[in-house]
Write a protein that holds these residues in place. Structure first.
Motif, PDB file in Angstrom:
ATOM      1  N   LEU A   1       0.884  -1.165  -0.084  1.00  0.00           N
ATOM      2  CA  LEU A   1       0.010   0.050   0.008  1.00  0.00           C
ATOM      3  C   LEU A   1       0.992   1.216   0.077  1.00  0.00           C
ATOM      4  CD1 LEU A   1      -2.859  -1.094   2.896  1.00  0.00           C
ATOM      5  CD2 LEU A   1      -3.130  -1.058   0.147  1.00  0.00           C
ATOM      6  N   ARG A   2       1.776   1.241   0.832  1.00  0.00           N
ATOM      7  CA  ARG A   2       2.770   2.561   0.936  1.00  0.00           C
ATOM      8  C   ARG A   2       3.464   2.884  -0.452  1.00  0.00           C
ATOM      9  NH1 ARG A   2       5.475   0.806   4.796  1.00  0.00           N
ATOM     10  NH2 ARG A   2       7.295  -0.107   3.887  1.00  0.00           N
ATOM     11  N   GLU A   3       3.870   1.864  -1.074  1.00  0.00           N
ATOM     12  CA  GLU A   3       4.582   1.820  -2.362  1.00  0.00           C
ATOM     13  C   GLU A   3       3.587   2.330  -3.471  1.00  0.00           C
ATOM     14  OE1 GLU A   3       6.261  -2.049  -3.014  1.00  0.00           O
ATOM     15  OE2 GLU A   3       8.137  -1.647  -1.854  1.00  0.00           O
ATOM     16  N   ALA A   4       2.515   1.802  -3.445  1.00  0.00           N
ATOM     17  CA  ALA A   4       1.366   2.370  -4.456  1.00  0.00           C
ATOM     18  C   ALA A   4       0.759   3.468  -4.277  1.00  0.00           C
ATOM     19  CB  ALA A   4       0.439   0.943  -4.652  1.00  0.00           C
ATOM     20  N   ALA A   5       0.808   4.096  -2.947  1.00  0.00           N
ATOM     21  CA  ALA A   5      -0.280   5.090  -2.618  1.00  0.00           C
ATOM     22  C   ALA A   5       0.144   6.371  -3.200  1.00  0.00           C
ATOM     23  CB  ALA A   5      -0.129   5.466  -1.156  1.00  0.00           C
ATOM     24  N   MET A   6      -0.723   7.364  -3.681  1.00  0.00           N
ATOM     25  CA  MET A   6      -0.743   8.688  -4.154  1.00  0.00           C
ATOM     26  C   MET A   6      -0.261   9.322  -3.146  1.00  0.00           C
ATOM     27  SD  MET A   6      -4.451   8.855  -6.336  1.00  0.00           S
ATOM     28  CE  MET A   6      -4.930   7.499  -7.165  1.00  0.00           C
ATOM     29  N   ALA A   7      -0.060  10.581  -3.132  1.00  0.00           N
ATOM     30  CA  ALA A   7       0.408  11.574  -2.304  1.00  0.00           C
ATOM     31  C   ALA A   7      -0.552  11.774  -1.232  1.00  0.00           C
ATOM     32  CB  ALA A   7       0.520  13.024  -3.038  1.00  0.00           C
ATOM     33  N   ASN A   8      -2.068  11.537  -1.346  1.00  0.00           N
ATOM     34  CA  ASN A   8      -2.891  11.742  -0.470  1.00  0.00           C
ATOM     35  C   ASN A   8      -3.309  10.552   0.315  1.00  0.00           C
ATOM     36  OD1 ASN A   8      -4.383  10.466  -2.656  1.00  0.00           O
ATOM     37  ND2 ASN A   8      -6.052  12.040  -2.624  1.00  0.00           N
ATOM     38  N   ASP A   9      -2.466   9.496   0.138  1.00  0.00           N
ATOM     39  CA  ASP A   9      -2.643   8.111   0.769  1.00  0.00           C
ATOM     40  C   ASP A   9      -3.830   7.480   0.261  1.00  0.00           C
ATOM     41  OD1 ASP A   9      -0.243   8.144   2.042  1.00  0.00           O
ATOM     42  OD2 ASP A   9      -1.280   9.023   3.751  1.00  0.00           O
ATOM     43  N   THR A  10      -4.143   7.584  -1.187  1.00  0.00           N
ATOM     44  CA  THR A  10      -5.355   6.955  -1.885  1.00  0.00           C
ATOM     45  C   THR A  10      -4.623   5.924  -2.806  1.00  0.00           C
ATOM     46  OG1 THR A  10      -6.733   8.857  -1.783  1.00  0.00           O
ATOM     47  CG2 THR A  10      -7.349   7.130  -3.393  1.00  0.00           C
ATOM     48  N   VAL A  11      -5.338   4.673  -2.834  1.00  0.00           N
ATOM     49  CA  VAL A  11      -4.738   3.631  -3.546  1.00  0.00           C
ATOM     50  C   VAL A  11      -6.118   3.249  -4.451  1.00  0.00           C
ATOM     51  CG1 VAL A  11      -2.785   2.806  -2.105  1.00  0.00           C
ATOM     52  CG2 VAL A  11      -5.180   1.827  -1.836  1.00  0.00           C
ATOM     53  N   ILE A  12      -5.676   2.327  -5.562  1.00  0.00           N
ATOM     54  CA  ILE A  12      -6.740   1.824  -6.436  1.00  0.00           C
ATOM     55  C   ILE A  12      -6.797   0.379  -6.307  1.00  0.00           C
ATOM     56  CG2 ILE A  12      -7.536   1.526  -8.656  1.00  0.00           C
ATOM     57  CD1 ILE A  12      -6.131   4.143  -9.623  1.00  0.00           C
ATOM     58  N   LEU A  13      -7.799  -0.221  -5.873  1.00  0.00           N
ATOM     59  CA  LEU A  13      -7.694  -1.707  -5.688  1.00  0.00           C
ATOM     60  C   LEU A  13      -8.717  -2.563  -6.685  1.00  0.00           C
ATOM     61  CD1 LEU A  13      -8.078  -1.425  -1.798  1.00  0.00           C
ATOM     62  CD2 LEU A  13      -5.753  -1.894  -2.967  1.00  0.00           C
ATOM     63  N   THR A  14      -7.963  -3.605  -7.256  1.00  0.00           N
ATOM     64  CA  THR A  14      -8.910  -4.532  -7.676  1.00  0.00           C
ATOM     65  C   THR A  14      -8.563  -5.976  -7.294  1.00  0.00           C
ATOM     66  OG1 THR A  14      -9.915  -5.389  -9.825  1.00  0.00           O
ATOM     67  CG2 THR A  14      -7.640  -5.121  -9.687  1.00  0.00           C
ATOM     68  N   THR A  15      -9.583  -6.837  -7.201  1.00  0.00           N
ATOM     69  CA  THR A  15      -9.277  -8.200  -6.885  1.00  0.00           C
ATOM     70  C   THR A  15      -9.312  -9.248  -8.290  1.00  0.00           C
ATOM     71  OG1 THR A  15     -11.825  -8.520  -6.561  1.00  0.00           O
ATOM     72  CG2 THR A  15     -10.329  -8.121  -4.435  1.00  0.00           C
ATOM     73  N   LEU A  16      -8.526 -10.282  -8.106  1.00  0.00           N
ATOM     74  CA  LEU A  16      -8.368 -11.052  -9.512  1.00  0.00           C
ATOM     75  C   LEU A  16      -8.306 -12.549  -8.922  1.00  0.00           C
ATOM     76  CD1 LEU A  16      -7.723 -11.041 -12.504  1.00  0.00           C
ATOM     77  CD2 LEU A  16      -5.266 -10.977 -11.560  1.00  0.00           C
ATOM     78  N   ASN A  17      -8.875 -13.380  -9.434  1.00  0.00           N
ATOM     79  CA  ASN A  17      -8.470 -14.992  -9.574  1.00  0.00           C
ATOM     80  C   ASN A  17      -8.068 -15.602 -10.636  1.00  0.00           C
ATOM     81  OD1 ASN A  17     -10.800 -15.047 -10.874  1.00  0.00           O
ATOM     82  ND2 ASN A  17     -12.136 -16.477  -9.618  1.00  0.00           N
ATOM     83  N   SER A  18      -7.676 -16.591 -10.672  1.00  0.00           N
ATOM     84  CA  SER A  18      -7.153 -17.523 -11.697  1.00  0.00           C
ATOM     85  C   SER A  18      -8.211 -17.172 -13.035  1.00  0.00           C
ATOM     86  CB  SER A  18      -6.680 -18.796 -11.503  1.00  0.00           C
ATOM     87  OG  SER A  18      -7.883 -19.699 -11.534  1.00  0.00           O
ATOM     88  N   ALA A  19      -9.459 -17.458 -12.938  1.00  0.00           N
ATOM     89  CA  ALA A  19     -10.387 -17.673 -14.210  1.00  0.00           C
ATOM     90  C   ALA A  19     -10.125 -16.058 -14.713  1.00  0.00           C
ATOM     91  CB  ALA A  19     -11.671 -17.870 -13.842  1.00  0.00           C
ATOM     92  N   TRP A  20     -10.019 -15.111 -14.379  1.00  0.00           N
ATOM     93  CA  TRP A  20      -9.956 -13.802 -15.011  1.00  0.00           C
ATOM     94  C   TRP A  20      -8.368 -13.334 -15.431  1.00  0.00           C
ATOM     95  CZ3 TRP A  20     -13.997  -9.806 -13.085  1.00  0.00           C
ATOM     96  CH2 TRP A  20     -15.292 -10.431 -13.170  1.00  0.00           C
ATOM     97  N   SER A  21      -7.651 -14.175 -14.781  1.00  0.00           N
ATOM     98  CA  SER A  21      -6.187 -13.777 -14.986  1.00  0.00           C
ATOM     99  C   SER A  21      -5.255 -14.503 -16.163  1.00  0.00           C
ATOM    100  CB  SER A  21      -5.290 -14.020 -13.768  1.00  0.00           C
ATOM    101  OG  SER A  21      -5.267 -15.312 -13.647  1.00  0.00           O
ATOM    102  N   GLU A  22      -6.138 -15.127 -17.013  1.00  0.00           N
ATOM    103  CA  GLU A  22      -5.659 -15.931 -17.916  1.00  0.00           C
ATOM    104  C   GLU A  22      -5.255 -14.822 -19.263  1.00  0.00           C
ATOM    105  OE1 GLU A  22      -4.889 -19.223 -18.731  1.00  0.00           O
ATOM    106  OE2 GLU A  22      -5.395 -19.672 -16.594  1.00  0.00           O
ATOM    107  N   PRO A  23      -4.237 -15.159 -19.875  1.00  0.00           N
ATOM    108  CA  PRO A  23      -3.745 -14.271 -21.025  1.00  0.00           C
ATOM    109  C   PRO A  23      -5.239 -13.929 -21.803  1.00  0.00           C
ATOM    110  CG  PRO A  23      -2.172 -15.877 -20.702  1.00  0.00           C
ATOM    111  CD  PRO A  23      -3.228 -16.268 -19.801  1.00  0.00           C
TER     112      PRO A  23
END
Length: 366
Positions: A90-112
């Motif tokens: 979270l710290r590495e991805a956060a914007m200057a105002n401590d906001t992050v964008i999150l999405t969840t992913l499982n294997s079915a949606w991760s295929e090329p």
């Protein structure tokens, strides 16, 4: 060991050495030197081993005798490994105002070629969205999804749930789908407790413009809709949990705790339906949380497509059951967007969505 040197003792008169106690004295000194010769190596060995010394008793496993200051961080890191890992991502991805964008992913949606590839491509071709990828954390729900994430994206976090397999396709309202959605609600509460605000987006959403300028300044919890009444404060709006913007504060943390706990009062329902129950609950009003509903003109979907491609920020493949149908219509959205962007400004008004196609309500009813 060398033999001890003979020792003589002068008498009080300063005369010749006394002979009577000489042998006894020599034996005493010899014993002392022998003890010193044995004890000194033991003392050195003890000092070398003391920081990690172990105290054992018969039949028992070794346990730390003393925990030093240098050992403590290592032990704590082992105990709080997942928590420390989440904090770092979270710290590495956060914007200057401590906001992050999150999405969840499982294997079915991760295929090329599957949903996640379309999702990431939308950021690359959207208007002022490419830089937002630096602030996106993909939360993988199984090992296959996590391995794919690490190959295609910078910020990945593996969210493991003991005894639950989130790897396969989770059709809407199946038991696996419900567990996955409620696990996400609990995870988002953890993010808020760490002091990070977030935009949580389903992976079957294409990002076409930066949504940040379009959030309400007085909204703690802002959510997209399947149907928007036209009033952002109207609790009669039909919310869709696939896209939310939430500020980290005491009110939102308590709200997510209440939301998650409410699943027990409404078994068999997903988070959106439970939200519809609790949004009018007196306790939510007592919290004083500012709830805002986002317009489908800016945050559209297949349930209610945006009518204005010159303003739309996101489009969601909602009202659509089936992975292949989603992939088809998401790709169609990107084709529509590319066609829109390629036109000169005077002609852009003539472009409209060609979706829904495979996800049309008529086909779902067949």
């Amino acid at each position: 060991m060398a033999a001890p040197l003979p020792v003589t003792r002068a008498d009080d008169s300063g005369g010749a050495p006394a002979q009577g106690g000489g042998a006894e004295a020599r034996r005493a000194v010899t014993a002392l030197l022998f003890l010193a010769a044995v004890a000194l190596p033991c003392l050195v060995l003890y000092r070398a081993m003391a920081p990690g010394a172990m105290l054992l008793r018969p039949g028992a496993a070794a346990v730390p005798w003393r925990l030093t200051a240098t050992d403590a961080p290592r032990v704590n890191a082992d105990l709080d490994g997942d928590d420390a890992r989440l904090e770092r991502v979270l710290r590495e991805a956060a914007m200057a105002n401590d906001t992050v964008i999150l999405t969840t992913l499982n294997s079915a949606w991760s295929e090329p070629g599957s949903v996640v590839d379309i999702f990431l491509e939308s950021f690359r071709i959207g208007e002022s969205t490419r830089e937002l990828l630096d602030h996106l954390v993909i939360v993988s729900l199984d090992t296959t999804a996590h391995a794919r994430c690490k190959r295609i994206h910078r910020h990945c976090f593996a969210l493991v749930t003991d005894g639950v397999d989130f790897s396969g396709q989770k059709n809407f309202m199946t038991d696996g789908y419900l567990k996955m959605m409620w696990r996400r609600i609990d995870f988002l509460r953890q993010v808020l407790e760490k002091g990070y605000s977030f935009i949580c987006t389903d992976t079957d959403i294409v990002w076409l413009r930066n949504p940040l300028p379009h959030f309400y300044p007085d909204g703690d919890f802002q959510i997209a809709c399947d149907h928007f009444t036209g009033d952002p404060d109207d609790l009669g709006n039909n919310p869709n949990g696939g896209f939310t913007y939430v500020r980290s504060n005491t009110e939102t943390i308590e709200f997510y705790k209440f939301w998650y706990a409410a699943r027990e009062k409404h078994p068999g329902l997903h988070d959106q339906d439970v939200l519809n129950f609790i949004k009018r609950d007196p306790y939510v009003a007592e919290l004083g949380i500012g709830i805002k509903f986002l317009s489908t003109e800016l945050f559209g979907g297949l349930c209610e497509p945006s009518r204005n491609m010159s303003r739309v920020c996101t489009m969601h493949a909602n009202c659509c059951i089936g992975l292949n149908r989603k992939i088809n219509d998401l790709n169609a959205m990107l084709r529509d967007w590319r066609r829109f962007m390629a036109l000169p400004p005077k002609d852009k008004h003539s472009v409209s969505w060609t979706v829904p196609q495979n996800c049309s309500l008529q086909k779902l009813e067949q």
